[in-house]
Design an enzyme around this catalytic site. Structure first.
Site, PDB file in Angstrom:
ATOM      1  N   PRO A 104      36.114 -27.994 -31.763  1.00  0.00           N
ATOM      2  CA  PRO A 104      35.589 -27.770 -33.196  1.00  0.00           C
ATOM      3  C   PRO A 104      35.696 -26.391 -33.582  1.00  0.00           C
ATOM      4  O   PRO A 104      34.968 -25.473 -33.018  1.00  0.00           O
ATOM      5  CB  PRO A 104      34.464 -28.537 -33.210  1.00  0.00           C
ATOM      6  CG  PRO A 104      33.739 -28.557 -32.165  1.00  0.00           C
ATOM      7  CD  PRO A 104      34.847 -28.604 -31.159  1.00  0.00           C
ATOM      8  N   THR A 134      34.888 -23.986 -36.937  1.00  0.00           N
ATOM      9  CA  THR A 134      34.661 -23.821 -38.244  1.00  0.00           C
ATOM     10  C   THR A 134      35.444 -22.684 -39.042  1.00  0.00           C
ATOM     11  O   THR A 134      35.693 -21.618 -38.851  1.00  0.00           O
ATOM     12  CB  THR A 134      33.263 -23.166 -38.367  1.00  0.00           C
ATOM     13  OG1 THR A 134      32.404 -24.097 -37.511  1.00  0.00           O
ATOM     14  CG2 THR A 134      32.773 -23.003 -39.880  1.00  0.00           C
ATOM     15  N   HIS A 162      27.237 -33.461 -33.495  1.00  0.00           N
ATOM     16  CA  HIS A 162      27.111 -31.966 -33.295  1.00  0.00           C
ATOM     17  C   HIS A 162      25.418 -31.988 -33.124  1.00  0.00           C
ATOM     18  O   HIS A 162      24.392 -31.907 -34.080  1.00  0.00           O
ATOM     19  CB  HIS A 162      27.366 -31.186 -34.561  1.00  0.00           C
ATOM     20  CG  HIS A 162      27.555 -29.975 -34.225  1.00  0.00           C
ATOM     21  ND1 HIS A 162      27.082 -29.402 -33.107  1.00  0.00           N
ATOM     22  CD2 HIS A 162      27.964 -28.958 -34.799  1.00  0.00           C
ATOM     23  CE1 HIS A 162      27.121 -27.962 -33.179  1.00  0.00           C
ATOM     24  NE2 HIS A 162      27.899 -27.741 -34.044  1.00  0.00           N
ATOM     25  N   GLY A 163      25.103 -32.298 -31.951  1.00  0.00           N
ATOM     26  CA  GLY A 163      23.765 -31.914 -31.323  1.00  0.00           C
ATOM     27  C   GLY A 163      23.571 -30.743 -30.473  1.00  0.00           C
ATOM     28  O   GLY A 163      22.558 -30.538 -29.754  1.00  0.00           O
ATOM     29  N   ALA A 164      24.234 -29.824 -30.831  1.00  0.00           N
ATOM     30  CA  ALA A 164      24.131 -28.636 -30.174  1.00  0.00           C
ATOM     31  C   ALA A 164      24.156 -27.247 -31.204  1.00  0.00           C
ATOM     32  O   ALA A 164      23.793 -27.450 -32.299  1.00  0.00           O
ATOM     33  CB  ALA A 164      25.420 -28.556 -29.401  1.00  0.00           C
ATOM     34  N   TYR A 195      21.662 -26.562 -34.628  1.00  0.00           N
ATOM     35  CA  TYR A 195      21.685 -27.210 -35.880  1.00  0.00           C
ATOM     36  C   TYR A 195      20.785 -28.394 -35.690  1.00  0.00           C
ATOM     37  O   TYR A 195      19.882 -28.325 -34.752  1.00  0.00           O
ATOM     38  CB  TYR A 195      22.950 -27.436 -36.068  1.00  0.00           C
ATOM     39  CG  TYR A 195      23.787 -26.444 -36.278  1.00  0.00           C
ATOM     40  CD1 TYR A 195      23.709 -25.277 -37.397  1.00  0.00           C
ATOM     41  CD2 TYR A 195      25.004 -26.089 -35.678  1.00  0.00           C
ATOM     42  CE1 TYR A 195      24.555 -24.251 -37.680  1.00  0.00           C
ATOM     43  CE2 TYR A 195      25.858 -24.996 -35.756  1.00  0.00           C
ATOM     44  CZ  TYR A 195      25.561 -24.135 -36.632  1.00  0.00           C
ATOM     45  OH  TYR A 195      26.454 -23.060 -36.987  1.00  0.00           O
ATOM     46  N   ARG A 221      27.654 -33.572 -28.851  1.00  0.00           N
ATOM     47  CA  ARG A 221      27.698 -32.039 -28.073  1.00  0.00           C
ATOM     48  C   ARG A 221      26.222 -31.624 -27.950  1.00  0.00           C
ATOM     49  O   ARG A 221      25.380 -31.783 -28.943  1.00  0.00           O
ATOM     50  CB  ARG A 221      28.600 -31.240 -29.189  1.00  0.00           C
ATOM     51  CG  ARG A 221      28.981 -29.847 -28.466  1.00  0.00           C
ATOM     52  CD  ARG A 221      29.668 -28.936 -29.327  1.00  0.00           C
ATOM     53  NE  ARG A 221      30.694 -28.051 -28.607  1.00  0.00           N
ATOM     54  CZ  ARG A 221      31.067 -26.933 -29.091  1.00  0.00           C
ATOM     55  NH1 ARG A 221      31.198 -26.642 -30.290  1.00  0.00           N
ATOM     56  NH2 ARG A 221      31.878 -26.347 -28.277  1.00  0.00           N
ATOM     57  N   GLY A 278      38.938 -23.155 -27.711  1.00  0.00           N
ATOM     58  CA  GLY A 278      38.713 -22.847 -29.124  1.00  0.00           C
ATOM     59  C   GLY A 278      39.553 -21.714 -29.869  1.00  0.00           C
ATOM     60  O   GLY A 278      40.540 -22.137 -30.308  1.00  0.00           O
ATOM     61  N   ARG A 279      39.155 -20.595 -29.749  1.00  0.00           N
ATOM     62  CA  ARG A 279      40.038 -19.522 -30.536  1.00  0.00           C
ATOM     63  C   ARG A 279      41.579 -19.439 -30.132  1.00  0.00           C
ATOM     64  O   ARG A 279      42.262 -19.065 -30.795  1.00  0.00           O
ATOM     65  CB  ARG A 279      39.361 -18.098 -30.256  1.00  0.00           C
ATOM     66  CG  ARG A 279      37.999 -17.984 -30.946  1.00  0.00           C
ATOM     67  CD  ARG A 279      37.060 -16.581 -30.247  1.00  0.00           C
ATOM     68  NE  ARG A 279      36.170 -16.529 -31.232  1.00  0.00           N
ATOM     69  CZ  ARG A 279      35.263 -15.489 -31.125  1.00  0.00           C
ATOM     70  NH1 ARG A 279      35.521 -14.573 -30.162  1.00  0.00           N
ATOM     71  NH2 ARG A 279      34.325 -15.260 -31.965  1.00  0.00           N
TER      72      ARG A 279
END
Length: 349
Positions: A25, A27, A176-178, A181, A228, A318-319
């Protein structure tokens, strides 16, 4: 060296991935002002459909979950319709995509959702200092501690967002549990000072996360549900020696839910945490014996080696996916990768 990445992986009887490379994921803040996904987003995700699985950019479950500009939602019909265009574009290319369900908790700001849509909410009334990324003139607000009625509504709203995701054509959801947040705010002592059934002891601190998981499973099935987690406190929170017991308890309960996978949330998996006995991925593998997704500054080569060494089962990138829409093809064919640069965040390609 990377051949293991290109073999199919069976998550469960419902879902088999074409390869072991996950698009993490990312953003990108690409939605319109109503937080509706755009045609540009559909093209962006479709170009990356060669990934075994795409996990969408974090997507808010309700208005007061927003902490960044133009992040998409999954709580209005217009948003659902917008995501249908995205998921169809990915599926037409032979890909699979999960929605990452998000509430930022104390990282939210009323600038985005308006005071009429609620207050900033968290596990406790413990705030953080600093300013909002990409909106540096906005400072974080003091959150209110969620009441038990608030928590019940949040659990319901997560489940509704999951159902909306399936209606929108997603293959599943990642909770999203990471990364500091909302759900993560319940899981760490530095930001959870509650004295009720959601605080003080590990079983209580893990309760909200488990309730969200169970509500989503009831709505869409465990085979389409993932989460996550960040057992190592490192982003917008301070570590605490007691955190390990919370995650020991949580992971033991998640083991019985037969999720699609658990995904580590960390920026660099070389980080070590004394209370976890080393890296977060090593800790997760010791505590959880089903499918794990590793992430955190891995390359295809180092990630492939980690899979071979049984550190995790699937590799999230990711990136490099921002810089290389054709990442999977480039790695498979041994082609040079374009280096990531922060300037690419302004480009929707």
């Amino acid at each position: 060296m990377t051949a293991t990445l290109f073999t199919p992986y069976k998550l469960n009887d419902t879902l088999t991935l074409n390869n072991k490379i996950i698009m993490a994921p990312l953003t990108r803040c690409m939605a319109d002002d109503n937080l509706v996904p755009t045609a540009t987003m559909a093209a962006y995700y479709a170009r990356r459909a060669d990934a075994g699985l795409i996990i969408s950019e974090a997507t808010i479950i309700r208005p007061d979950g927003q902490g960044y500009v133009n992040t998409p939602g999954l709580y209005t019909q217009a948003q659902i319709e917008g995501w249908k265009v995205v998921t169809k574009a990915v599926h037409d290319k032979g890909g699979k995509i999960f929605a990452q369900l998000w509430h930022t908790g104390r990282v939210a700001h009323p600038f985005f959702f308006g005071e009429q849509n609620g207050e900033v909410i968290s596990a406790s009334n413990i705030g953080i200092e600093g300013t909002i990324p990409r909106n540096r003139e906005l400072t974080y607000q003091q959150p209110k501690a969620a009441t038990q009625a608030d928590i019940a509504q949040l659990v319901s709203d997560y489940a509704t967002a999951a159902s909306n995701a399936i209606e929108a054509g997603f293959d599943g959801v990642e909770i999203h549990g990471a990364n500091g947040y909302l759900i993560d705010q319940f899981l760490h002592y530095s930001c959870n000072n509650r004295t009720d059934e959601y605080g003080e002891i590990p079983e209580n601190m893990a309760r909200f996360a488990v309730e969200v998981v169970d509500a989503i499973i009831a709505a869409i099935g465990s085979d389409r549900t993932a989460i996550r987690l960040s057992p190592g406190a490192y982003f917008n929170m301070e570590p605490n020696q007691g955190d390990r017991a919370v995650f020991d308890t949580l992971l033991k309960q998640l083991e019985t839910r037969h999720l699609a996978f658990i995904h580590l949330g960390i920026f660099d998996d070389a980080m070590e945490f004394d209370y976890l006995g080393g890296t977060a991925s090593r800790y997760l593998r010791q505590q959880y014996h089903q499918t794990l997704v590793g992430v955190g500054s891995y390359t295809a080569e180092t990630g492939s080696k980690a899979i071979a060494n049984n550190q995790f089962d699937l590799l999230a990138i990711g990136r490099a996916f921002i810089a290389n829409p054709d990442y999977v093809t480039r790695v498979r064919d041994g082609l040079e990768l374009t280096a990531y640069d922060d300037a690419m965040l302004a480009e929707l390609v």
